[in-house]
Design an enzyme around this catalytic site. Sequence first.
Site, PDB file in Angstrom:
ATOM      1  N   ASP A 197       3.703  -0.934  -9.759  1.00 28.14           N
ATOM      2  CA  ASP A 197       4.986  -1.377  -9.218  1.00 28.14           C
ATOM      3  C   ASP A 197       4.997  -2.901  -9.144  1.00 28.14           C
ATOM      4  O   ASP A 197       5.795  -3.495  -8.442  1.00 28.14           O
ATOM      5  CB  ASP A 197       5.203  -0.773  -7.820  1.00 28.14           C
ATOM      6  CG  ASP A 197       6.641  -0.906  -7.346  1.00 28.14           C
ATOM      7  OD1 ASP A 197       7.555  -0.756  -8.178  1.00 28.14           O
ATOM      8  OD2 ASP A 197       6.854  -1.171  -6.143  1.00 28.14           O
ATOM      9  N   GLY A 227       0.760  -1.241   0.000  1.00 31.04           N
ATOM     10  CA  GLY A 227       0.000   0.000   0.000  1.00 31.04           C
ATOM     11  C   GLY A 227       0.789   1.287   0.000  1.00 31.04           C
ATOM     12  O   GLY A 227       0.205   2.369   0.083  1.00 31.04           O
ATOM     13  N   LYS A 230       6.542  -0.826 -14.122  1.00 31.61           N
ATOM     14  CA  LYS A 230       7.866  -1.389 -13.825  1.00 31.61           C
ATOM     15  C   LYS A 230       8.173  -2.525 -14.795  1.00 31.61           C
ATOM     16  O   LYS A 230       7.300  -3.315 -15.127  1.00 31.61           O
ATOM     17  CB  LYS A 230       7.919  -1.914 -12.385  1.00 31.61           C
ATOM     18  CG  LYS A 230       9.269  -2.534 -12.025  1.00 31.61           C
ATOM     19  CD  LYS A 230       9.502  -2.573 -10.538  1.00 31.61           C
ATOM     20  CE  LYS A 230       8.691  -3.643  -9.841  1.00 31.61           C
ATOM     21  NZ  LYS A 230       9.003  -3.675  -8.386  1.00 31.61           N
TER      22      LYS A 230
END
Length: 204
Positions: free
Chosen positions: A118, A56, A158
């Site tokens: 991510d 988070g 990413k």
Amino acid sequence: MKKKGGHKTWNDDLYTRLAKQKGYPARSVFKLEEIQKKFSIIKTNDSILDIGSAPGSWTLYASQIIKKSGKIVGIDINPPDKAISIGSPYQFIRGNIFDDDSFDKMIKSGPYSLILSDAAPSTTGDSLVDTARSYDLAIRILAIAGESLQKNGNLVIKIFQGGDSADILSRMKKLFASVKAYKPSATRKKSIETYYIGFNYGNP
């Protein structure tokens, strides 16, 4: 901190300690912070999809910028850290982005002005396998963006360098007005990960 043989473990580093001090569950927040400082990718009223959002840190950081004028939808196979408090309108989808049900839920919760990811695949230590998995993940995220990203929206993704990562960059250049590759200094030195940032979707 646990130590082995008198040496610091992998998580006993500056960014990990700073994250804990500032109330973030993971050091990855500083990668997004660097991206934000350089590119101002997060806007006050953004509607954000955070892919691979657990535990988070990226969600929490983004919520502090958009506050209550935007919204965040997070998705992950794991739930967010119970200790974090999201101050913006927030929805969490527990699921795998490769599942049709999860895909449909993401699309229905959109459209989004910004997609953040991510997310990384499970790694094996075999660079060929790991970069191939990263490529497959990136392809799926581009498919999600194609169905849910607003015109002129932005994307942060990413990717593991090597393998077919150049193909991801090429695909993004066909979708966005501009694309930047950026490796934050908070990334571990030995890591092969970097970030591709797409600006102004739908204007290649």
